[in-house]
Write an enzyme that holds these catalytic residues in place. Structure first.
Site, short mmCIF file in Angstrom:
data_model
loop_
_atom_site.label_atom_id
_atom_site.label_comp_id
_atom_site.label_asym_id
_atom_site.label_seq_id
_atom_site.Cartn_x
_atom_site.Cartn_y
_atom_site.Cartn_z
N SER A 53 19.93 -1.27 0.12
CA SER A 53 20.96 -2.14 1.08
C SER A 53 21.93 -1.74 1.93
CB SER A 53 21.69 -3.06 -0.04
OG SER A 53 22.56 -2.27 -0.74
N LYS A 74 28.88 -0.96 -0.86
CA LYS A 74 28.80 -1.93 0.25
C LYS A 74 29.97 -1.85 1.23
CE LYS A 74 25.61 -4.44 -2.15
NZ LYS A 74 24.50 -4.11 -1.78
#
Length: 167
Positions: A39, A76
């Site tokens: 990701s 993230k």
């Protein structure tokens, strides 16, 4: 005490102090974490080791590690913080914070995937963050209903850099 015993005592004391200092450093100040998944490609790849700072402020653009309600640790990027208005135009791939399209040279490809956690635009609640992976179309992040907003207490640290010697 004779000189030999004093020297040995100083050496043992020095090692003990060093060990305690390292323990405190890694318990309260820094953390080593490993990237799991794709990701954050191409910024960080699966298996990369990163050094994180556990103390201090985080802000938009920072990469963080955080735990989500599912008990999973995520890596993230912070896109918006409390009070910000966030809009994502999935047709044009624009991410807009407070009316300004943000410059995102770090993303792998344009943001096309809507995980339908929110109907945009949204205003980020108090003590919350909206986070997304740099590989937007392969990222479970705040756009995902199971993750949603990240609360301040979920943040474990701010990523400082990749540790190339641990990969």
């Amino acid at each position: 005490m004779d000189k030999k015993k004093k020297s040995l005592f100083k050496e043992i004391t020095g090692y003990a102090i060093f060990t305690v200092a390292l323990f405190l450093l890694f318990t309260f100040v820094i953390k080593v974490a490993y990237v799991d998944g794709d990701s954050m490609n191409d910024t960080y790849k699966d298996g990369d080791a990163v050094l994180c700072l556990r103390i201090g402020e985080v802000e938009k653009g920072d990469v963080i590690i955080c735990d989500c309600d599912a008990g999973v640790v995520l890596i993230k990027r912070i896109i918006a913080t409390e009070g910000d208005t966030l809009d994502i135009n999935f047709e044009t791939s624009e991410v807009i914070v407070n009316g300004v399209v943000i410059d995102e040279p770090y993303i792998k490809e344009p943001t096309k995937l809507n995980r339908e956690a929110f109907e945009y635009p949204i205003t980020i609640p108090e003590d919350c963050y909206f986070v997304m992976g740099d590989n937007r179309n392969a990222s479970d992040d705040s756009r995902t209903p199971q993750i949603g907003y990240i609360k301040e207490e979920q943040i474990q640290g701010k990523v400082l850099f990749k540790l190339p010697f641990l990969n």
